[in-house]
Design a protein around this motif. Structure first.
Motif, PDB file in Angstrom:
ATOM      1  N   CYS A 156     -19.965  49.600  -8.415  1.00  0.00           N
ATOM      2  CA  CYS A 156     -19.273  49.454  -7.135  1.00  0.00           C
ATOM      3  C   CYS A 156     -20.291  49.400  -5.990  1.00  0.00           C
ATOM      4  N   TYR A 157     -21.323  50.236  -6.076  1.00  0.00           N
ATOM      5  CA  TYR A 157     -22.357  50.199  -5.040  1.00  0.00           C
ATOM      6  C   TYR A 157     -23.177  48.916  -5.129  1.00  0.00           C
ATOM      7  N   PHE A 158     -23.368  48.412  -6.336  1.00  0.00           N
ATOM      8  CA  PHE A 158     -24.019  47.108  -6.539  1.00  0.00           C
ATOM      9  C   PHE A 158     -23.329  46.072  -5.642  1.00  0.00           C
ATOM     10  N   ILE A 159     -21.984  46.032  -5.708  1.00  0.00           N
ATOM     11  CA  ILE A 159     -21.210  45.082  -4.906  1.00  0.00           C
ATOM     12  C   ILE A 159     -21.322  45.398  -3.421  1.00  0.00           C
ATOM     13  N   ALA A 160     -21.144  46.664  -3.076  1.00  0.00           N
ATOM     14  CA  ALA A 160     -21.140  47.065  -1.667  1.00  0.00           C
ATOM     15  C   ALA A 160     -22.467  46.764  -0.977  1.00  0.00           C
ATOM     16  N   SER A 161     -23.549  46.818  -1.734  1.00  0.00           N
ATOM     17  CA  SER A 161     -24.865  46.598  -1.119  1.00  0.00           C
ATOM     18  C   SER A 161     -25.042  45.168  -0.612  1.00  0.00           C
ATOM     19  N   ALA A 162     -24.173  44.261  -1.050  1.00  0.00           N
ATOM     20  CA  ALA A 162     -24.255  42.876  -0.580  1.00  0.00           C
ATOM     21  C   ALA A 162     -23.580  42.687   0.773  1.00  0.00           C
ATOM     22  N   THR A 163     -22.759  43.642   1.205  1.00  0.00           N
ATOM     23  CA  THR A 163     -22.008  43.491   2.444  1.00  0.00           C
ATOM     24  C   THR A 163     -22.898  43.754   3.657  1.00  0.00           C
ATOM     25  N   ASP A 164     -22.381  43.404   4.838  1.00  0.00           N
ATOM     26  CA  ASP A 164     -23.143  43.600   6.075  1.00  0.00           C
ATOM     27  C   ASP A 164     -23.347  45.073   6.397  1.00  0.00           C
ATOM     28  N   LYS A 165     -22.299  45.866   6.194  1.00  0.00           N
ATOM     29  CA  LYS A 165     -22.386  47.301   6.449  1.00  0.00           C
ATOM     30  C   LYS A 165     -21.501  48.052   5.466  1.00  0.00           C
ATOM     31  N   ILE A 166     -21.896  49.303   5.198  1.00  0.00           N
ATOM     32  CA  ILE A 166     -21.120  50.173   4.325  1.00  0.00           C
ATOM     33  C   ILE A 166     -20.656  51.376   5.135  1.00  0.00           C
ATOM     34  N   PHE A 167     -19.343  51.561   5.215  1.00  0.00           N
ATOM     35  CA  PHE A 167     -18.757  52.690   5.940  1.00  0.00           C
ATOM     36  C   PHE A 167     -18.195  53.688   4.944  1.00  0.00           C
ATOM     37  N   VAL A 168     -18.332  54.966   5.262  1.00  0.00           N
ATOM     38  CA  VAL A 168     -17.930  56.021   4.341  1.00  0.00           C
ATOM     39  C   VAL A 168     -17.154  57.101   5.073  1.00  0.00           C
ATOM     40  N   ASN A 169     -16.512  57.944   4.276  1.00  0.00           N
ATOM     41  CA  ASN A 169     -16.004  59.220   4.754  1.00  0.00           C
ATOM     42  C   ASN A 169     -17.106  60.245   4.530  1.00  0.00           C
ATOM     43  N   PRO A 170     -17.248  61.248   5.380  1.00  0.00           N
ATOM     44  CA  PRO A 170     -18.312  62.230   5.150  1.00  0.00           C
ATOM     45  C   PRO A 170     -18.291  62.849   3.754  1.00  0.00           C
ATOM     46  N   SER A 171     -17.104  62.921   3.142  1.00  0.00           N
ATOM     47  CA  SER A 171     -16.985  63.533   1.812  1.00  0.00           C
ATOM     48  C   SER A 171     -16.976  62.525   0.668  1.00  0.00           C
ATOM     49  N   SER A 172     -17.128  61.255   0.971  1.00  0.00           N
ATOM     50  CA  SER A 172     -17.191  60.241  -0.092  1.00  0.00           C
ATOM     51  C   SER A 172     -18.376  60.503  -1.003  1.00  0.00           C
ATOM     52  N   LEU A 173     -18.290  60.054  -2.244  1.00  0.00           N
ATOM     53  CA  LEU A 173     -19.423  60.092  -3.166  1.00  0.00           C
ATOM     54  C   LEU A 173     -19.933  58.669  -3.331  1.00  0.00           C
ATOM     55  N   ILE A 174     -21.235  58.492  -3.190  1.00  0.00           N
ATOM     56  CA  ILE A 174     -21.783  57.140  -3.198  1.00  0.00           C
ATOM     57  C   ILE A 174     -23.182  57.138  -3.796  1.00  0.00           C
ATOM     58  N   GLY A 175     -23.529  56.059  -4.462  1.00  0.00           N
ATOM     59  CA  GLY A 175     -24.873  55.935  -5.048  1.00  0.00           C
ATOM     60  C   GLY A 175     -24.830  55.654  -6.531  1.00  0.00           C
ATOM     61  N   SER A 176     -25.494  56.516  -7.307  1.00  0.00           N
ATOM     62  CA  SER A 176     -25.600  56.363  -8.763  1.00  0.00           C
ATOM     63  C   SER A 176     -26.217  55.013  -9.123  1.00  0.00           C
ATOM     64  N   ILE A 177     -27.381  54.735  -8.566  1.00  0.00           N
ATOM     65  CA  ILE A 177     -28.068  53.469  -8.828  1.00  0.00           C
ATOM     66  C   ILE A 177     -28.846  53.617 -10.135  1.00  0.00           C
ATOM     67  N   GLY A 178     -28.141  53.435 -11.214  1.00  0.00           N
ATOM     68  CA  GLY A 178     -28.732  53.591 -12.539  1.00  0.00           C
ATOM     69  C   GLY A 178     -27.882  52.886 -13.571  1.00  0.00           C
TER      70      GLY A 178
END
Length: 322
Positions: A156-178
């Protein structure tokens, strides 16, 4: 049957000629009338069911009105929700078609990817990543943003990294680049149970990753090389998408996840935001769902396929960005 005939039946007085035929005729007509009523009700209920299925078919084939409401500009929303895989709702074909539909709509002022996925297939994620890049190249003025709700990890982050900007909630979990590939081995269990493994192959590595055979160092090294290649492709995509915003550390590509708040500090994400706030920043507060639902025939019948090559098919299923 009239009163006189009723009395005849009750008293056993059947002296009037032709009474038998009259009774049979009345019974026959009663049966015919009952069949007609039953048939009418059957047609009625079948018609109701047909109209219901027709309505369901229409909703599946045309799940939304795609903007163009009075010429009002809108922000298109596309779901990237759930496991990203070819046989799931979050598959590359559906997401790409959704993106293309949104771009074609002349009233689309911007696109939001609603991201809530633990990841999945690196191939499916790569397809969507490349499509977003192509759209941005062809339509540089059209903003494409990712808005993360609960989780945006790995594929999911693979896809999101292609966008212009990534917006989150302070409590969102994001990353796991592996990248991960998992499985099990049952060699010792089989030995304890006295089960003999009988395996015949043509090809030195055809049974690679077979869970009932002992693992081999050379095969493990080979598979590790494949995993590393996919990981490097993932890293290159993230770097290409995030650019100088990414504050790289030894942990950045280790597979760790961060909260939304922490991810902003490291450049994994850009800012706190919701779909409404992002749409407002685009200048088109009206949100229109462009998520492709898939063809009805696929949803009803499913996808049939045959698998061959146990080791390779296991690898394809187990390797994922999650």
């Amino acid at each position: 049957m009239d009163n006189q005939q009723d009395n005849q039946v009750k008293t056993g007085n059947f002296q009037q000629p032709g009474w038998e035929r009259e009774i049979v005729e009345k019974l026959a007509f009663a049966a015919i009338n009952e069949q007609r009523r039953t048939r009418r009700w059957g047609i009625f209920f079948k018609s109701i069911i047909f109209l219901y299925l027709l309505a369901v078919f229409g909703m599946l084939m045309y799940p939304k009105i795609k903007g163009d409401v009075g010429g009002i500009g809108h922000t298109a929303v596309i779901d990237v929700v759930g496991v990203i895989a070819e046989d799931q709702s979050a598959n590359a074909d559906s997401i790409i078609q959704s993106l293309r539909d949104a771009v074609k709509d002349k009233h689309t002022k911007g696109i939001i990817l609603h991201a809530n996925s633990p990841g999945g297939s690196p191939v499916q994620s790569s397809y969507v990543y490349e499509e977003i890049k192509a759209i941005k190249k062809e339509h540089p003025a059209l903003p494409i943003y990712a808005v993360v709700s609960d989780i945006c990890a790995s594929g999911c982050y693979f896809i999101a990294s292609a966008t212009d900007k990534i917006f989150v909630n302070p409590s969102s979990l994001i990353g796991s680049i592996g990248v991960i590939m998992d499985g099990f081995g049952f060699v010792d269990v089989m030995q304890k149970l006295g089960v003999e493994r009988r395996l015949i192959t043509a090809g030195a590595h055809k049974a690679m990753l077979d869970p009932f055979s002992a693992s081999r160092a050379d095969e493990k090294q080979f598979m590790q090389g494949l995993i590393d290649q996919v990981h490097q492709q993932f890293i290159a995509a993230v770097k290409g998408g995030r650019g100088d915003r990414l504050k790289e550390t030894p942990d950045t590509f280790s597979g760790l996840v961060w909260t939304g708040e922490e991810s902003i500090k490291s450049g994994i994400a850009d800012a706190v935001g919701t779909q409404d706030s992002v749409a407002k920043s685009i200048g088109a507060e009206k949100l229109v769902d462009f998520t492709e639902q898939g063809r009805l025939i696929d949803r009803l019948a499913g996808k049939l396929g045959a698998s061959f090559g146990h080791a390779i098919s296991s690898f394809a299923k187990d390797v994922s960005l999650r």
